[in-house]
Write a protein that holds these residues in place. Sequence first.
Motif, PDB file in Angstrom:
ATOM      1  N   ASN A 126       0.840  -1.199   0.000  1.00  0.00           N
ATOM      2  CA  ASN A 126       0.000   0.000   0.000  1.00  0.00           C
ATOM      3  C   ASN A 126       0.875   1.249   0.000  1.00  0.00           C
ATOM      4  OD1 ASN A 126       0.797   0.438   2.773  1.00  0.00           O
ATOM      5  ND2 ASN A 126      -0.775  -1.043   3.393  1.00  0.00           N
TER       6      ASN A 126
ATOM      7  N   PHE B 103      -1.533   2.945  -6.823  1.00  0.00           N
ATOM      8  CA  PHE B 103      -2.306   2.679  -5.613  1.00  0.00           C
ATOM      9  C   PHE B 103      -3.680   3.331  -5.734  1.00  0.00           C
ATOM     10  CE2 PHE B 103       2.202   3.093  -4.581  1.00  0.00           C
ATOM     11  CZ  PHE B 103       2.471   1.892  -3.964  1.00  0.00           C
TER      12      PHE B 103
ATOM     13  N   ALA C  38      -2.286  -1.270  -3.176  1.00  0.00           N
ATOM     14  CA  ALA C  38      -1.584  -1.368  -4.457  1.00  0.00           C
ATOM     15  C   ALA C  38      -2.474  -1.999  -5.518  1.00  0.00           C
ATOM     16  CB  ALA C  38      -0.297  -2.166  -4.295  1.00  0.00           C
TER      17      ALA C  38
END
Length: 367
Positions: A227, A352, A359
């Motif tokens: 992330n 993202f 992601a």
Amino acid sequence: MSGVQLKSIVKAYGALQVVHGIDLEVAEKEFVVLVGPSGCGKSTTLRMIAGLEEISDGELKIDGRLVNQVAPKDRDVAMVFQNYALYPHLNVAQNIGFGLRIRKEPMTKIDAAVKEVSTILGLTEYLDRRPADLSGGQRQRVAMGRAIVRRPKVFLFDEPLSNLDAKLRTQMRAEIKRLHNRLGVTSIYVTHDQVEAMTLADRIVVMNNGRIEQIGTPMELFLNPANAFVAGFLGAPPMNQINAVIADGAHGPVAQFGGQQIALPPLPGLQNAVGRPVIVGIRPEYAEIATGAGEGVVQCDLDLVETLGSEALLHMSLGDTPFVIRTETLGNMANLSSVAGFTAKTDLIKVFDAKTGMALSGQTRVA
């Protein structure tokens, strides 16, 4: 097996929950680093493993034994603290051997163990000195010696290098890694310094707000962050992150921002996603400098050049968004002051979701 298993571990202070049901398994002889910003719960987790904090819920096992209610002295772990925690009235030899004396081990065994450990740590010539007569790095080695001499199943390190200067931190990182390889003991290390995490760990556990964001090897986390938080936390400088919107390009999806665009990898999650807000992530190492306009060049303004010897950091402005490029100085010095933008290979660009931060990118292969 001298591993450590955390299952649904929770820590709460009254109604305030600070660690939210984390799961982690540390293998025997593995070096695992817990990293994250201040207040993320990493030190609290370490202290629960040591028995210095009570576990509110969940199970903690060391060497396959449930230790939730086991006293710290009976867990067979040794902890190295940030502030050394040495006895000022005892010399180095007495500090190293203190734990063995408390256990009423024979003096011959204590002397032999202190001699062996002091040789490993390069402290032989300082055995008669007191902590006040030692440098910060020497004090930290004494603290490690006191832990090593017990021959524990698990070593716990709570930000042990944060009080040292930059040069000593680099030296001590290497010493800690060499010691781990030599002793082969399971080690769990807490730090807020992502450089320590990247250089020391077999695996890194990135924590945030009492939760684990991602677990993996240093290169897995560097190349494939789960992330935007992990992407922005690991790396020095961290990954550049640009707020953008998905659009259709001539050869596939592109990200549009500030009147410019950059080609994106052909990912399933980006098909038919026109108008979707995303965050485009580009590592400073993977942005290639450009001195003029051209196809695929993202234009930005040069604010500052930090020359670091073999490489330089170019601090750019992409509208209101800062952007950093890391580049080699050899062969580039004449061009650095005229850099007008950058290009980036699509397979090294990460995408993202702007709302969740998760992601959307595919996996970059870890060699």
